[in-house]
Design a protein around this motif. Structure first.
Motif, PDB file in Angstrom:
ATOM      1  N   ILE A 140       0.856  -1.186   0.000  1.00  0.00           N
ATOM      2  CA  ILE A 140       0.000   0.000   0.000  1.00  0.00           C
ATOM      3  C   ILE A 140       0.893   1.238   0.000  1.00  0.00           C
ATOM      4  CG2 ILE A 140      -1.783   1.289   1.247  1.00  0.00           C
ATOM      5  CD1 ILE A 140      -2.775  -1.341   2.390  1.00  0.00           C
ATOM      6  N   LYS A 141       0.719   2.105  -0.974  1.00  0.00           N
ATOM      7  CA  LYS A 141       1.583   3.270  -1.128  1.00  0.00           C
ATOM      8  C   LYS A 141       1.202   4.372  -0.139  1.00  0.00           C
ATOM      9  CE  LYS A 141       2.686   2.670  -6.037  1.00  0.00           C
ATOM     10  NZ  LYS A 141       2.588   3.292  -7.374  1.00  0.00           N
ATOM     11  N   PRO A 142       2.188   5.022   0.477  1.00  0.00           N
ATOM     12  CA  PRO A 142       1.906   6.189   1.314  1.00  0.00           C
ATOM     13  C   PRO A 142       1.202   7.271   0.504  1.00  0.00           C
ATOM     14  CG  PRO A 142       4.157   5.432   1.647  1.00  0.00           C
ATOM     15  CD  PRO A 142       3.617   4.664   0.466  1.00  0.00           C
ATOM     16  N   GLY A 143       0.246   7.936   1.133  1.00  0.00           N
ATOM     17  CA  GLY A 143      -0.498   8.986   0.458  1.00  0.00           C
ATOM     18  C   GLY A 143      -1.613   8.501  -0.435  1.00  0.00           C
ATOM     19  N   SER A 144      -1.821   7.177  -0.501  1.00  0.00           N
ATOM     20  CA  SER A 144      -2.868   6.616  -1.369  1.00  0.00           C
ATOM     21  C   SER A 144      -4.160   6.410  -0.592  1.00  0.00           C
ATOM     22  CB  SER A 144      -2.407   5.294  -1.972  1.00  0.00           C
ATOM     23  OG  SER A 144      -2.281   4.304  -0.960  1.00  0.00           O
ATOM     24  N   GLN A 145      -5.183   5.967  -1.309  1.00  0.00           N
ATOM     25  CA  GLN A 145      -6.463   5.652  -0.694  1.00  0.00           C
ATOM     26  C   GLN A 145      -6.782   4.181  -0.883  1.00  0.00           C
ATOM     27  OE1 GLN A 145      -8.934   8.541  -2.835  1.00  0.00           O
ATOM     28  NE2 GLN A 145      -9.286   9.613  -0.886  1.00  0.00           N
ATOM     29  N   LEU A 146      -7.504   3.622   0.091  1.00  0.00           N
ATOM     30  CA  LEU A 146      -8.092   2.298  -0.073  1.00  0.00           C
ATOM     31  C   LEU A 146      -9.550   2.488  -0.456  1.00  0.00           C
ATOM     32  CD1 LEU A 146      -6.741   0.246   2.964  1.00  0.00           C
ATOM     33  CD2 LEU A 146      -5.815   0.411   0.654  1.00  0.00           C
ATOM     34  N   THR A 147     -10.012   1.678  -1.406  1.00  0.00           N
ATOM     35  CA  THR A 147     -11.404   1.747  -1.837  1.00  0.00           C
ATOM     36  C   THR A 147     -12.154   0.565  -1.245  1.00  0.00           C
ATOM     37  OG1 THR A 147     -10.766   2.806  -3.914  1.00  0.00           O
ATOM     38  CG2 THR A 147     -12.969   1.856  -3.807  1.00  0.00           C
ATOM     39  N   PHE A 148     -13.182   0.871  -0.471  1.00  0.00           N
ATOM     40  CA  PHE A 148     -13.997  -0.149   0.184  1.00  0.00           C
ATOM     41  C   PHE A 148     -15.318  -0.306  -0.557  1.00  0.00           C
ATOM     42  CE2 PHE A 148     -11.047   0.974   3.427  1.00  0.00           C
ATOM     43  CZ  PHE A 148     -10.929  -0.131   4.252  1.00  0.00           C
ATOM     44  N   PHE A 149     -15.713  -1.549  -0.793  1.00  0.00           N
ATOM     45  CA  PHE A 149     -17.008  -1.883  -1.393  1.00  0.00           C
ATOM     46  C   PHE A 149     -17.807  -2.612  -0.303  1.00  0.00           C
ATOM     47  CE2 PHE A 149     -13.910  -1.553  -4.683  1.00  0.00           C
ATOM     48  CZ  PHE A 149     -14.555  -1.014  -5.790  1.00  0.00           C
ATOM     49  N   ILE A 150     -18.889  -2.028   0.142  1.00  0.00           N
ATOM     50  CA  ILE A 150     -19.631  -2.550   1.293  1.00  0.00           C
ATOM     51  C   ILE A 150     -21.107  -2.707   0.951  1.00  0.00           C
ATOM     52  CG2 ILE A 150     -20.353  -2.095   3.673  1.00  0.00           C
ATOM     53  CD1 ILE A 150     -17.775  -0.504   4.037  1.00  0.00           C
ATOM     54  N   LYS A 151     -21.668  -3.860   1.313  1.00  0.00           N
ATOM     55  CA  LYS A 151     -23.107  -4.082   1.225  1.00  0.00           C
ATOM     56  C   LYS A 151     -23.604  -4.398   2.630  1.00  0.00           C
ATOM     57  CE  LYS A 151     -26.818  -6.499  -1.170  1.00  0.00           C
ATOM     58  NZ  LYS A 151     -27.655  -6.622   0.024  1.00  0.00           N
ATOM     59  N   ALA A 152     -24.366  -3.472   3.203  1.00  0.00           N
ATOM     60  CA  ALA A 152     -24.870  -3.647   4.569  1.00  0.00           C
ATOM     61  C   ALA A 152     -26.062  -4.588   4.567  1.00  0.00           C
ATOM     62  CB  ALA A 152     -25.255  -2.294   5.154  1.00  0.00           C
ATOM     63  N   GLU A 153     -25.932  -5.707   5.263  1.00  0.00           N
ATOM     64  CA  GLU A 153     -27.031  -6.667   5.346  1.00  0.00           C
ATOM     65  C   GLU A 153     -27.912  -6.402   6.570  1.00  0.00           C
ATOM     66  OE1 GLU A 153     -25.211 -10.513   5.237  1.00  0.00           O
ATOM     67  OE2 GLU A 153     -24.786 -10.391   3.090  1.00  0.00           O
ATOM     68  N   LYS A 154     -27.285  -6.115   7.698  1.00  0.00           N
ATOM     69  CA  LYS A 154     -28.042  -5.869   8.932  1.00  0.00           C
ATOM     70  C   LYS A 154     -27.370  -4.753   9.735  1.00  0.00           C
ATOM     71  CE  LYS A 154     -29.532 -10.700   9.601  1.00  0.00           C
ATOM     72  NZ  LYS A 154     -29.484 -11.861  10.538  1.00  0.00           N
ATOM     73  N   VAL A 155     -28.168  -4.014  10.470  1.00  0.00           N
ATOM     74  CA  VAL A 155     -27.683  -3.076  11.481  1.00  0.00           C
ATOM     75  C   VAL A 155     -28.411  -3.436  12.769  1.00  0.00           C
ATOM     76  CG1 VAL A 155     -27.514  -0.680  12.218  1.00  0.00           C
ATOM     77  CG2 VAL A 155     -27.217  -1.259   9.797  1.00  0.00           C
ATOM     78  N   GLN A 156     -27.663  -3.864  13.797  1.00  0.00           N
ATOM     79  CA  GLN A 156     -28.273  -4.418  15.001  1.00  0.00           C
ATOM     80  C   GLN A 156     -27.597  -3.892  16.255  1.00  0.00           C
ATOM     81  OE1 GLN A 156     -27.176  -8.441  13.585  1.00  0.00           O
ATOM     82  NE2 GLN A 156     -29.302  -9.003  14.037  1.00  0.00           N
ATOM     83  N   SER A 157     -28.233  -4.162  17.361  1.00  0.00           N
ATOM     84  CA  SER A 157     -27.564  -3.938  18.643  1.00  0.00           C
ATOM     85  C   SER A 157     -26.476  -4.990  18.797  1.00  0.00           C
ATOM     86  CB  SER A 157     -28.554  -4.059  19.795  1.00  0.00           C
ATOM     87  OG  SER A 157     -28.985  -5.410  19.945  1.00  0.00           O
ATOM     88  N   ARG A 158     -25.546  -4.739  19.710  1.00  0.00           N
ATOM     89  CA  ARG A 158     -24.464  -5.692  19.934  1.00  0.00           C
ATOM     90  C   ARG A 158     -25.010  -7.045  20.402  1.00  0.00           C
ATOM     91  NH1 ARG A 158     -19.024  -4.875  20.412  1.00  0.00           N
ATOM     92  NH2 ARG A 158     -17.840  -6.532  21.437  1.00  0.00           N
ATOM     93  N   GLU A 159     -26.029  -7.021  21.238  1.00  0.00           N
ATOM     94  CA  GLU A 159     -26.612  -8.262  21.743  1.00  0.00           C
ATOM     95  C   GLU A 159     -27.244  -9.070  20.616  1.00  0.00           C
ATOM     96  OE1 GLU A 159     -25.781  -5.515  24.798  1.00  0.00           O
ATOM     97  OE2 GLU A 159     -27.108  -5.228  23.056  1.00  0.00           O
ATOM     98  N   GLN A 160     -27.975  -8.391  19.725  1.00  0.00           N
ATOM     99  CA  GLN A 160     -28.588  -9.080  18.591  1.00  0.00           C
ATOM    100  C   GLN A 160     -27.516  -9.661  17.669  1.00  0.00           C
ATOM    101  OE1 GLN A 160     -30.833  -5.673  17.208  1.00  0.00           O
ATOM    102  NE2 GLN A 160     -32.775  -6.555  17.890  1.00  0.00           N
ATOM    103  N   ALA A 161     -26.457  -8.899  17.439  1.00  0.00           N
ATOM    104  CA  ALA A 161     -25.391  -9.362  16.557  1.00  0.00           C
ATOM    105  C   ALA A 161     -24.687 -10.584  17.130  1.00  0.00           C
ATOM    106  CB  ALA A 161     -24.390  -8.239  16.313  1.00  0.00           C
ATOM    107  N   MET A 162     -24.438 -10.577  18.438  1.00  0.00           N
ATOM    108  CA  MET A 162     -23.778 -11.725  19.062  1.00  0.00           C
ATOM    109  C   MET A 162     -24.651 -12.967  19.001  1.00  0.00           C
ATOM    110  SD  MET A 162     -21.882  -9.924  22.331  1.00  0.00           S
ATOM    111  CE  MET A 162     -21.111 -11.451  22.867  1.00  0.00           C
ATOM    112  N   ALA A 163     -25.969 -12.794  19.160  1.00  0.00           N
ATOM    113  CA  ALA A 163     -26.886 -13.934  19.042  1.00  0.00           C
ATOM    114  C   ALA A 163     -26.881 -14.471  17.616  1.00  0.00           C
ATOM    115  CB  ALA A 163     -28.298 -13.508  19.449  1.00  0.00           C
TER     116      ALA A 163
END
Length: 320
Positions: A140-163
């Motif tokens: 990874i070059k200094p001064g560069s950017q990383l490009t993230f591709f994200i598809k959000a499936e769920k947004v939950q509380s921590r308890e729900q996510a752990m279950a």
């Protein structure tokens, strides 16, 4: 899994996540903090459309303390894919934390609602210095950017996510056990064919499925669980290719391998089959993959589902 260290995985080639989105024609936007993004939301007909510029007052995304379950890949400035969760057979779960710098990945997660997909460009220098607190790798070059591709499936509380995480692990375990049952049948057939082709005599089989031949019986004590045992061995594939040998191991000065029997310090096939031998025995073990390394791919010399042959000498049994 609920940690930032999930980002720091080995370099893996993979496909991008946002298939079906026209990334070239859609416009990128930049927040006041410097996060470059484009976000897609799913329409009623199942297509994805660029959501456009997101207002700073928009609070529909994930919030601090919640956990985002997502499919994610990211690439460096040369478009080399560094990670793709789809190759891991499970989504990534990341808790949303306070942003560690302006234009951070945490801010990207806070812009996503369940079902949204997004492309985000994040400063590599800031990400490693302030979020990961680790030196930046050479690819990874200094001064560069990383490009993230994200598809959000769920947004939950921590308890729900752990279950959810626990349920996912249990399901994966059940699926792995089912595959192992079928693989055991395949391995057993191959081992029987090998025995016949090589005219092995006096072959016995353990309860779990290790075939073994006592070439030279020992006169010492019978090995049992809990004993300290010392074993010389030569490991080969069924095709005869040698993989390693205790006598030719410079790291151990050619000494036998010593371990406590029956405590999971070695593969299951050894824990079971060595207990069939007396001290001084010379034997051949034919270990099905399910009692060796299973679905683990340990490199070109030991791919997944490898059946292993061990020629062993039980040098010493220390009764405990």
């Amino acid at each position: 899994m609920l940690s930032k260290t999930k980002f720091l995985l080995p370099v893996i080639a993979g496909a991008f996540l946002l298939q079906g989105c026209n990334n070239n024609s859609d416009e990128f936007y930049t927040t006041a903090d410097g996060l470059t993004y484009k976000i897609y939301e799913r329409t009623e007909d199942g297509a994805y459309e660029n959501k456009g510029q997101v207002s700073p007052e928009d609070t529909t995304g994930a919030k601090i303390g919640e956990v985002v379950t997502m499919q994610m890949s990211y690439q460096n400035a040369e478009d080399s894919v560094l990670f793709d969760s789809r190759t891991q057979d499970q989504p990534v779960m990341i808790p949303v934390m306070e942003p560690t710098f302006k234009g951070s990945l945490e801010q990207a997660l806070m812009m996503l609602s369940p079902g949204d997909s997004g492309v985000f460009k994040v400063s590599a220098d800031s990400l490693f210095a302030k979020t990961f607190a680790q030196p930046m790798p050479p690819f990874i070059k200094p001064g560069s950017q990383l490009t993230f591709f994200i598809k959000a499936e769920k947004v939950q509380s921590r308890e729900q996510a752990m279950a959810d995480q626990q349920q996912m692990f249990e399901q994966q375990m059940q699926e792995a056990q089912a595959r192992a049952v079928e693989q055991q049948k395949v391995d057993d057939q191959r081992i029987q064919e090998y025995i016949q082709q090589n005219n092995l005599q006096n072959v016995q089989k353990t309860e779990s499925g290790v075939y073994y031949v006592v070439n030279e019986p020992g006169k010492g004590p019978q090995a049992s669980a809990g004993d300290q045992v010392s074993v010389h061995y030569k490991l080969t594939h069924l095709d005869g290719k040698e993989l390693e040998s205790s006598r030719n191991n410079p790291a151990a000065n050619g000494e036998p391998f010593k371990f406590t029997l029956g405590e999971g310090q070695v593969i299951k096939g050894w824990d079971e089959a060595i207990q069939k031998l007396q001290e001084g025995s010379d034997a051949t073990l034919l270990v099905p993959s399910t009692l060796a390394y299973g679905e683990q791919d340990r490199g070109p010399d030991m791919p997944a589902n490898s059946i292993l042959r061990f020629d062993v000498e039980l040098v010493d049994v220390e009764k405990q």
